[in-house]
Design a protein around this motif. Structure first.
Motif, mmCIF file in Angstrom:
data_model
loop_
_atom_site.group_PDB
_atom_site.id
_atom_site.type_symbol
_atom_site.label_atom_id
_atom_site.label_comp_id
_atom_site.label_asym_id
_atom_site.label_seq_id
_atom_site.Cartn_x
_atom_site.Cartn_y
_atom_site.Cartn_z
ATOM 1 N N LEU A 240 0.837 -1.207 0.000
ATOM 2 C CA LEU A 240 0.000 0.000 0.000
ATOM 3 C C LEU A 240 0.865 1.247 0.000
ATOM 4 N N ASP A 241 1.924 1.238 0.798
ATOM 5 C CA ASP A 241 2.835 2.381 0.849
ATOM 6 C C ASP A 241 3.466 2.650 -0.508
ATOM 7 N N ARG A 242 3.906 1.599 -1.209
ATOM 8 C CA ARG A 242 4.507 1.765 -2.530
ATOM 9 C C ARG A 242 3.479 2.255 -3.540
ATOM 10 N N TYR A 243 2.231 1.775 -3.425
ATOM 11 C CA TYR A 243 1.172 2.229 -4.331
ATOM 12 C C TYR A 243 0.930 3.733 -4.180
ATOM 13 N N VAL A 244 0.810 4.194 -2.933
ATOM 14 C CA VAL A 244 0.561 5.621 -2.707
ATOM 15 C C VAL A 244 1.755 6.445 -3.165
ATOM 16 N N ALA A 245 2.979 5.967 -2.896
ATOM 17 C CA ALA A 245 4.186 6.721 -3.258
ATOM 18 C C ALA A 245 4.318 6.893 -4.762
ATOM 19 N N ILE A 246 3.913 5.894 -5.546
ATOM 20 C CA ILE A 246 4.109 5.947 -6.996
ATOM 21 C C ILE A 246 2.870 6.457 -7.718
ATOM 22 N N CYS A 247 1.685 6.048 -7.268
ATOM 23 C CA CYS A 247 0.460 6.417 -7.983
ATOM 24 C C CYS A 247 -0.161 7.721 -7.477
ATOM 25 N N GLU A 248 0.094 8.069 -6.221
ATOM 26 C CA GLU A 248 -0.446 9.313 -5.647
ATOM 27 C C GLU A 248 0.662 10.091 -4.945
ATOM 28 N N PRO A 249 1.728 10.453 -5.644
ATOM 29 C CA PRO A 249 2.884 11.069 -4.960
ATOM 30 C C PRO A 249 2.565 12.396 -4.290
ATOM 31 N N LEU A 250 1.662 13.183 -4.863
ATOM 32 C CA LEU A 250 1.342 14.477 -4.267
ATOM 33 C C LEU A 250 0.523 14.338 -2.985
ATOM 34 N N GLN A 251 -0.178 13.223 -2.844
ATOM 35 C CA GLN A 251 -0.999 12.997 -1.660
ATOM 36 C C GLN A 251 -0.310 12.093 -0.634
ATOM 37 N N TYR A 252 0.940 11.709 -0.916
ATOM 38 C CA TYR A 252 1.608 10.705 -0.083
ATOM 39 C C TYR A 252 1.685 11.129 1.381
ATOM 40 N N ALA A 253 2.135 12.348 1.633
ATOM 41 C CA ALA A 253 2.315 12.811 3.021
ATOM 42 C C ALA A 253 0.987 12.908 3.759
ATOM 43 N N ILE A 254 -0.086 13.168 3.021
ATOM 44 C CA ILE A 254 -1.408 13.290 3.645
ATOM 45 C C ILE A 254 -1.988 11.912 3.957
ATOM 46 N N ILE A 255 -1.837 10.981 2.986
ATOM 47 C CA ILE A 255 -2.433 9.643 3.160
ATOM 48 C C ILE A 255 -1.628 8.799 4.142
ATOM 49 N N MET A 256 -0.315 8.717 3.910
ATOM 50 C CA MET A 256 0.539 7.846 4.732
ATOM 51 C C MET A 256 1.162 8.641 5.878
#
Length: 319
Positions: free
Chosen positions: A124-140
């Motif tokens: 899940l962490d890799r998915y957010v980092a690559i597919c949603e990089p702009l939202q990474y800090a907010i989501i994770m």
């Protein structure tokens, strides 16, 4: 052998005999050396990963929080089984007490289920980092990572508790001879004298949930990741993206393939001869390889290790 497998009414057996490779005595010395070296490497490698993840400020991201939990889990994995195996291989009396056996398969089952969820969280962490990089800090964000790890450890413990309660109630026959290196739930169910339909069904349902559901989430995450990476125009960018995921995919494969073979079959068809060597693989080889896989494929970890070694060397020189 028959005398050791007669039914008894005086409660559970006092101990179990772990055969290991007693039927192949020529293998014992070489296997002892392999286990000892692997255990030392697993300890050193996973302790190093935990230290750099905790001490280096540049590795205080969700990915390395999950990685430090995985390394701690691998330390527990090997310590649960390998010391007992080494003691038995160096002795003519290859036994483990009933209580020790119960603790061993309880902890082993707990750690295995926990690892399934940790690997899914890392995907899940890799998915957010690559597919949603702009939202990474907010989501994770950090509290979410801590909650995910708490869910992993507590749900694994709950699953293990159910299996232990069901398994310790099984009647056994005489002084049990277990054709394995350590105690596992499928092998214990196989040895029971009673009808184990309930145990078979519960093991299948719970393990399928803890193995197949996280695996499905991992595969789904990497399906989205692959689609996102293929859209990257730069070949260097694609290589970098795939490089950040390849280590995790290797670890997932090393863990899930033997686990699926071991636990997604009925204990009635469980082969102790095959199962003991597969158990040996994911109880020592996988935890030994994991830190080296992440270190060799991750430049951030390698740089953090060099900084840690440099600080340690300077501290030692001052002494």
């Amino acid at each position: 052998m028959r005398g050791e497998n007669q039914s008894f009414l005086g409660g559970p057996p006092k101990d179990f005999i772990l055969l290991g490779v007693s039927d192949r005595p020529w293998l014992e010395l070489s296997l002892y050396v392999v286990l000892l070296v692997s255990y030392l490497l697993a300890m050193l490698g996973n302790i190093a990963i935990i230290l750099v993840s905790r001490l280096d400020p540049q590795l205080h991201s969700p990915m390395y929080i999950f990685l430090s939990h995985l390394s701690f889990l691998d330390l527990c994995y090997t310590t649960t089984t390998v010391p007992q195996m080494l003691v038995n291989m160096g002795s003519t009396r290859k036994t483990i007490s009933f209580g020790g056996c119960t603790v061993q398969y309880a902890v082993f089952h707990w750690l295995g289920c926990t690892e399934c969820i940790i690997l899914a969280a890392m995907a899940l962490d890799r998915y957010v980092a690559i597919c949603e990089p702009l939202q990474y800090a907010i989501i994770m964000y950090h509290p979410l990572c801590q909650k995910l790890m708490a869910v992993a450890w507590l749900s694994g413990f709950g699953n293990s508790l159910v299996q232990v309660v069901l398994t310790v109630q099984l009647p056994f026959c005489g002084r049990q001879v277990l054709n394995n290196f350590f105690c596992e739930v499928p092998a214990m169910i196989k040895l029971s004298c009673a009808d184990t339909t309930m145990n078979d069904a519960m093991l299948a349902v719970l393990v399928a949930f803890f193995v197949l559901v996280p695996l499905a989430l991992i595969l789904l995450s990497y399906g989205f990741i692959a689609r996102a990476v293929l859209r990257i125009q730069s070949s260097q960018g694609r290589r970098k993206a795939f490089g950040t995921c390849s280590s995790h995919l290797v670890v997932v494969s090393l863990f899930y393939l033997p686990a699926i073979y071991m636990y997604l079959q009925s204990p009635s068809s469980y082969s102790q001869e095959q199962g003991k060597f597969i158990s040996l693989f994911y109880s020592i080889i996988t935890p030994t390889l994991n830190p080296f896989i992440y270190t060799l494929r991750n430049k951030d970890v390698k740089r953090a290790l060099r900084r840690l070694l440099s600080r340690t060397w300077r501290f030692c020189r001052r002494l």
